[in-house]
Design a protein around this motif. Structure first.
Motif, PDB file in Angstrom:
ATOM      1  N   LEU A  35     -19.101 -33.720   9.397  1.00  0.00           N
ATOM      2  CA  LEU A  35     -18.906 -35.109   8.972  1.00  0.00           C
ATOM      3  C   LEU A  35     -19.679 -36.081   9.863  1.00  0.00           C
ATOM      4  O   LEU A  35     -20.379 -36.958   9.342  1.00  0.00           O
ATOM      5  CB  LEU A  35     -17.420 -35.463   8.908  1.00  0.00           C
ATOM      6  CG  LEU A  35     -17.111 -36.883   8.421  1.00  0.00           C
ATOM      7  CD1 LEU A  35     -17.684 -37.146   7.035  1.00  0.00           C
ATOM      8  CD2 LEU A  35     -15.609 -37.116   8.432  1.00  0.00           C
ATOM      9  N   PRO A  36     -19.607 -35.947  11.197  1.00  0.00           N
ATOM     10  CA  PRO A  36     -20.448 -36.815  12.017  1.00  0.00           C
ATOM     11  C   PRO A  36     -21.947 -36.650  11.727  1.00  0.00           C
ATOM     12  O   PRO A  36     -22.688 -37.633  11.748  1.00  0.00           O
ATOM     13  CB  PRO A  36     -20.109 -36.400  13.458  1.00  0.00           C
ATOM     14  CG  PRO A  36     -18.702 -35.908  13.367  1.00  0.00           C
ATOM     15  CD  PRO A  36     -18.641 -35.203  12.031  1.00  0.00           C
ATOM     16  N   VAL A  37     -22.397 -35.433  11.435  1.00  0.00           N
ATOM     17  CA  VAL A  37     -23.810 -35.243  11.071  1.00  0.00           C
ATOM     18  C   VAL A  37     -24.115 -36.021   9.798  1.00  0.00           C
ATOM     19  O   VAL A  37     -25.142 -36.708   9.702  1.00  0.00           O
ATOM     20  CB  VAL A  37     -24.168 -33.742  10.906  1.00  0.00           C
ATOM     21  CG1 VAL A  37     -25.528 -33.565  10.246  1.00  0.00           C
ATOM     22  CG2 VAL A  37     -24.144 -33.037  12.254  1.00  0.00           C
ATOM     23  N   ILE A  63     -16.503 -32.559  22.054  1.00  0.00           N
ATOM     24  CA  ILE A  63     -16.873 -33.609  21.099  1.00  0.00           C
ATOM     25  C   ILE A  63     -16.501 -33.187  19.686  1.00  0.00           C
ATOM     26  O   ILE A  63     -16.001 -33.990  18.895  1.00  0.00           O
ATOM     27  CB  ILE A  63     -18.382 -33.925  21.180  1.00  0.00           C
ATOM     28  CG1 ILE A  63     -18.752 -34.436  22.567  1.00  0.00           C
ATOM     29  CG2 ILE A  63     -18.778 -34.932  20.108  1.00  0.00           C
ATOM     30  CD1 ILE A  63     -18.058 -35.683  23.000  1.00  0.00           C
ATOM     31  N   ALA A  64     -16.718 -31.917  19.346  1.00  0.00           N
ATOM     32  CA  ALA A  64     -16.378 -31.421  18.008  1.00  0.00           C
ATOM     33  C   ALA A  64     -14.889 -31.575  17.727  1.00  0.00           C
ATOM     34  O   ALA A  64     -14.490 -31.876  16.603  1.00  0.00           O
ATOM     35  CB  ALA A  64     -16.785 -29.957  17.863  1.00  0.00           C
ATOM     36  N   ALA A  71     -23.798 -37.218  -3.142  1.00  0.00           N
ATOM     37  CA  ALA A  71     -24.520 -37.534  -1.910  1.00  0.00           C
ATOM     38  C   ALA A  71     -23.989 -38.802  -1.255  1.00  0.00           C
ATOM     39  O   ALA A  71     -24.620 -39.376  -0.400  1.00  0.00           O
ATOM     40  CB  ALA A  71     -26.021 -37.614  -2.125  1.00  0.00           C
ATOM     41  N   GLY A  72     -22.805 -39.237  -1.682  1.00  0.00           N
ATOM     42  CA  GLY A  72     -22.153 -40.378  -1.052  1.00  0.00           C
ATOM     43  C   GLY A  72     -21.155 -39.895  -0.029  1.00  0.00           C
ATOM     44  O   GLY A  72     -20.935 -38.699   0.102  1.00  0.00           O
ATOM     45  N   ARG A  73     -20.517 -40.811   0.641  1.00  0.00           N
ATOM     46  CA  ARG A  73     -19.592 -40.428   1.708  1.00  0.00           C
ATOM     47  C   ARG A  73     -18.128 -40.519   1.283  1.00  0.00           C
ATOM     48  O   ARG A  73     -17.278 -39.961   1.927  1.00  0.00           O
ATOM     49  CB  ARG A  73     -19.815 -41.319   2.915  1.00  0.00           C
ATOM     50  CG  ARG A  73     -21.180 -41.142   3.475  1.00  0.00           C
ATOM     51  CD  ARG A  73     -21.367 -42.046   4.648  1.00  0.00           C
ATOM     52  NE  ARG A  73     -22.769 -41.990   5.030  1.00  0.00           N
ATOM     53  CZ  ARG A  73     -23.359 -42.884   5.745  1.00  0.00           C
ATOM     54  NH1 ARG A  73     -22.711 -43.897   6.202  1.00  0.00           N
ATOM     55  NH2 ARG A  73     -24.633 -42.766   6.044  1.00  0.00           N
ATOM     56  N   GLU A  74     -17.835 -41.223   0.172  1.00  0.00           N
ATOM     57  CA  GLU A  74     -16.448 -41.539  -0.155  1.00  0.00           C
ATOM     58  C   GLU A  74     -15.580 -40.288  -0.300  1.00  0.00           C
ATOM     59  O   GLU A  74     -14.502 -40.214   0.270  1.00  0.00           O
ATOM     60  CB  GLU A  74     -16.363 -42.343  -1.452  1.00  0.00           C
ATOM     61  CG  GLU A  74     -17.191 -43.611  -1.455  1.00  0.00           C
ATOM     62  CD  GLU A  74     -18.668 -43.376  -1.746  1.00  0.00           C
ATOM     63  OE1 GLU A  74     -19.012 -42.475  -2.527  1.00  0.00           O
ATOM     64  OE2 GLU A  74     -19.472 -44.094  -1.155  1.00  0.00           O
ATOM     65  N   ALA A  75     -16.023 -39.305  -1.081  1.00  0.00           N
ATOM     66  CA  ALA A  75     -15.183 -38.143  -1.330  1.00  0.00           C
ATOM     67  C   ALA A  75     -15.062 -37.249  -0.102  1.00  0.00           C
ATOM     68  O   ALA A  75     -14.100 -36.514   0.039  1.00  0.00           O
ATOM     69  CB  ALA A  75     -15.738 -37.330  -2.505  1.00  0.00           C
ATOM     70  N   VAL A  76     -16.036 -37.286   0.787  1.00  0.00           N
ATOM     71  CA  VAL A  76     -16.008 -36.451   1.977  1.00  0.00           C
ATOM     72  C   VAL A  76     -15.050 -37.031   3.002  1.00  0.00           C
ATOM     73  O   VAL A  76     -14.268 -36.315   3.621  1.00  0.00           O
ATOM     74  CB  VAL A  76     -17.431 -36.309   2.581  1.00  0.00           C
ATOM     75  CG1 VAL A  76     -17.376 -35.495   3.866  1.00  0.00           C
ATOM     76  CG2 VAL A  76     -18.361 -35.664   1.579  1.00  0.00           C
ATOM     77  N   VAL A  77     -15.088 -38.332   3.173  1.00  0.00           N
ATOM     78  CA  VAL A  77     -14.299 -38.986   4.207  1.00  0.00           C
ATOM     79  C   VAL A  77     -12.825 -39.035   3.834  1.00  0.00           C
ATOM     80  O   VAL A  77     -11.967 -38.871   4.673  1.00  0.00           O
ATOM     81  CB  VAL A  77     -14.840 -40.404   4.491  1.00  0.00           C
ATOM     82  CG1 VAL A  77     -13.963 -41.138   5.472  1.00  0.00           C
ATOM     83  CG2 VAL A  77     -16.263 -40.319   5.007  1.00  0.00           C
ATOM     84  N   SER A  78     -12.504 -39.223   2.571  1.00  0.00           N
ATOM     85  CA  SER A  78     -11.097 -39.383   2.176  1.00  0.00           C
ATOM     86  C   SER A  78     -10.319 -38.099   2.216  1.00  0.00           C
ATOM     87  O   SER A  78     -10.813 -37.047   2.349  1.00  0.00           O
ATOM     88  CB  SER A  78     -11.020 -39.978   0.779  1.00  0.00           C
ATOM     89  OG  SER A  78     -11.584 -39.087  -0.158  1.00  0.00           O
ATOM     90  N   PRO A 129     -13.927 -35.948  14.987  1.00  0.00           N
ATOM     91  CA  PRO A 129     -13.265 -36.130  13.689  1.00  0.00           C
ATOM     92  C   PRO A 129     -11.924 -36.870  13.776  1.00  0.00           C
ATOM     93  O   PRO A 129     -11.444 -37.396  12.786  1.00  0.00           O
ATOM     94  CB  PRO A 129     -13.048 -34.698  13.184  1.00  0.00           C
ATOM     95  CG  PRO A 129     -14.057 -33.882  13.907  1.00  0.00           C
ATOM     96  CD  PRO A 129     -14.171 -34.531  15.262  1.00  0.00           C
ATOM     97  N   LEU A 130     -11.347 -36.917  14.962  1.00  0.00           N
ATOM     98  CA  LEU A 130     -10.063 -37.600  15.143  1.00  0.00           C
ATOM     99  C   LEU A 130     -10.223 -39.058  15.537  1.00  0.00           C
ATOM    100  O   LEU A 130      -9.247 -39.810  15.537  1.00  0.00           O
ATOM    101  CB  LEU A 130      -9.239 -36.878  16.223  1.00  0.00           C
ATOM    102  CG  LEU A 130      -8.962 -35.397  15.961  1.00  0.00           C
ATOM    103  CD1 LEU A 130      -8.256 -34.783  17.160  1.00  0.00           C
ATOM    104  CD2 LEU A 130      -8.154 -35.207  14.695  1.00  0.00           C
TER     105      LEU A 130
END
Length: 118
Positions: free
Chosen positions: A65-67, A22-23, A111-118, A27-28
């Motif tokens: 990231l999933p966490v 799963i790990a 604490a947002g997701r934008e910078a982590v996801v991009s 992420p893919l």
């Protein structure tokens, strides 16, 4: 049908092996599919803890990231600390660097997701 077969095969694996698979896959895959995956295989936080228990800090790192997305910022921060400590204990500089990069992006996102996801 194929997704049902894949989930059955994943459930047959030992927890540490399932976490590793799963790990590598989560992420893919598209985050919109994660709820189904994690409902069938365990929460990202459970899988991350299983990865750490098996000594798989790299797999645990991939589950951060999933966490964050599925469990929230506070659980992600706790998971970051656990992965960092495990990587330090195991002497894994690349994983430590990856954890620190993820943490900087999380902090930069406020604490947002934008910078982590991009």
């Amino acid at each position: 049908l194929l997704s049902d077969v894949a989930l059955l095969l994943l459930r047959a694996l030992l927890p540490a092996e399932r976490s590793r698979v799963i790990a590598g896959c989560a992420p893919l895959s598209e985050p919109s599919h994660w709820p189904v995956l994690f409902r069938a295989c365990g929460t990202p936080d459970e899988l991350l803890r299983a990865s750490l228990a098996a000594g798989d800090t790299r797999g645990a790192m991939l589950l951060l990231l999933p966490v964050l997305v599925e469990c929230g910022v506070s659980q992600c921060e706790a998971a970051l600390r656990a992965v960092r400590q495990a990587a330090l204990s195991a002497g894994q500089p690349q994983t430590i660097a990856d954890v620190e990069r993820f943490e900087r992006r999380l902090t930069a996102a406020g604490a947002g997701r934008e910078a982590v996801v991009s």
